[in-house]
Design an enzyme around this catalytic site. Structure first.
Site, PDB file in Angstrom:
ATOM      1  N   ARG A  15      -8.493  29.855  25.983  1.00  0.00           N
ATOM      2  CA  ARG A  15      -8.436  29.608  24.547  1.00  0.00           C
ATOM      3  C   ARG A  15      -9.814  29.264  23.989  1.00  0.00           C
ATOM      4  NH1 ARG A  15      -9.828  26.215  20.444  1.00  0.00           N
ATOM      5  NH2 ARG A  15      -9.444  24.424  21.826  1.00  0.00           N
ATOM      6  N   HIS A 207     -14.551  16.023  26.787  1.00  0.00           N
ATOM      7  CA  HIS A 207     -14.781  17.450  26.551  1.00  0.00           C
ATOM      8  C   HIS A 207     -16.248  17.631  26.165  1.00  0.00           C
ATOM      9  CE1 HIS A 207     -13.276  21.445  24.793  1.00  0.00           C
ATOM     10  NE2 HIS A 207     -14.560  21.399  24.462  1.00  0.00           N
ATOM     11  N   CYS A 240     -18.289  27.059  19.371  1.00  0.00           N
ATOM     12  CA  CYS A 240     -17.456  26.745  18.210  1.00  0.00           C
ATOM     13  C   CYS A 240     -17.972  27.494  17.001  1.00  0.00           C
ATOM     14  CB  CYS A 240     -17.453  25.240  17.937  1.00  0.00           C
ATOM     15  SG  CYS A 240     -16.461  24.781  16.495  1.00  0.00           S
TER      16      CYS A 240
END
Length: 305
Positions: A15, A207, A240
């Site tokens: 993902r 993370h 991102c």
């Protein structure tokens, strides 16, 4: 040093790793990638996300991915950022949801078109409904250290967001260095604060992105603060779209190697993991730069000479 005997690795490559990939990766390739990763021993994995294909075209096949990749041995997460995403999750047999919010208002606005407080208000009843229905809920906290638009994030702001999610009943908090700017000292201080202030029953996960090459050092700092759960992406894939300059996630194979060398067990087999990385490397637009993968390539080249 106080180190855990075991650490959990949550594989986010299918993902988070692929969402920012320029070229569409065929559905059959994603499914095979996930199967290869599961053979390596992962017990928790982000499969895909129920988001608008207009904004994240890579995830347009999410329903097919979920239908093909669920199993009883892995905690399979699907990112469900809003009510529509959660409704789509209810149409599947997946029982693990991931939601997210950015601590930074500017980041959150650019990501999901609303300030952080509004996102939390909208998520509150949705999370409570998920919990009433027996779902495991993971809350992802973006820009917990720095924001590409606002700069340094105050620790108390991160704590406040985490405490709100706890009040909603989430099972896990994944706290992210979204643009890879955190230092080990900052990591140790924030996670020490969170470990001290949050409930011991809430899973706390770190993370890290490896934009400045500090992700492994930051994992070590988080270990020292008492964290034993880490997100990572096979091959270091990712990035991102709403954090300019952020590179991929820390590479799972590098994390696994480091932890195993420190005597910390993960349940992940390195060789099958590297096979999964080798497989997906043919379908992504940028080269895999993880240390363990490149070392494996060098060793294979020598063996063939």
């Amino acid at each position: 040093m106080e180190l855990p005997e075991r650490a959990a690795i949550i594989e986010v490559g299918p993902r988070d790793g692929l969402q920012n990939e320029k070229n569409f990766v065929d559905t059959s390739v994603k499914i095979e990638f996930i199967k290869k990763l599961k053979k390596a021993g992962f017990q928790e994995m982000e499969l895909t996300s129920f988001v608008s294909p207009k904004w994240v075209p890579q995830m347009k096949d999410s329903a097919e991915i979920v239908a093909s990749c669920l199993d009883d041995e892995t905690r399979n997460f699907v990112l469900t950022p809003n009510e529509r995403g959660i409704q789509r999750l209810y149409e599947t047999s997946c029982k693990n949801a991931a939601v997210f919010v950015g601590v930074s208002n500017t980041f959150n606005q650019k990501n999901i078109n609303k300030p952080t407080a509004d996102s939390l208000s909208e998520l509150a009843p949705l999370i409570k409904d998920l919990k009433r229905k027996g779902y495991f809920v993971r809350a992802c906290i973006s820009t917990a250290f720095y924001c590409p638009y606002e700069g340094k994030i105050d620790e108390q702001d991160v704590l406040a967001v985490c405490e709100q999610f706890e009040s909603f009943g989430v099972d896990e908090l994944s706290v992210a260095d979204t643009n890879g700017m955190a230092s080990p000292l900052e990591v140790y201080e924030l996670f020490s604060l969170l470990k001290h202030r949050l409930s011991s029953t809430t899973l706390l996960t770190a993370h890290f992105h490896d934009t400045r090459g500090l992700a492994l050092a930051n994992i070590f700092a988080a270990l020292q603060a008492g964290v034993n759960r880490f997100d990572s992406s096979a091959g270091g894939l990712g990035g991102c779209p709403f954090a300019p300059g952020a590179t991929g996630n820390v590479a799972t194979e590098d994390v696994v190697y480091m932890l195993h060398q420190m005597g910390i067990q993960t349940g992940i087999q390195l060789e099958p993991l590297l096979e999964a990385v080798d497989y997906i490397s043919d379908y992504v637009s940028r080269p895999v730069e993880s240390r363990q993968y490149k070392l494996g390539q060098m060793n294979r080249t020598r063996a063939e000479q």
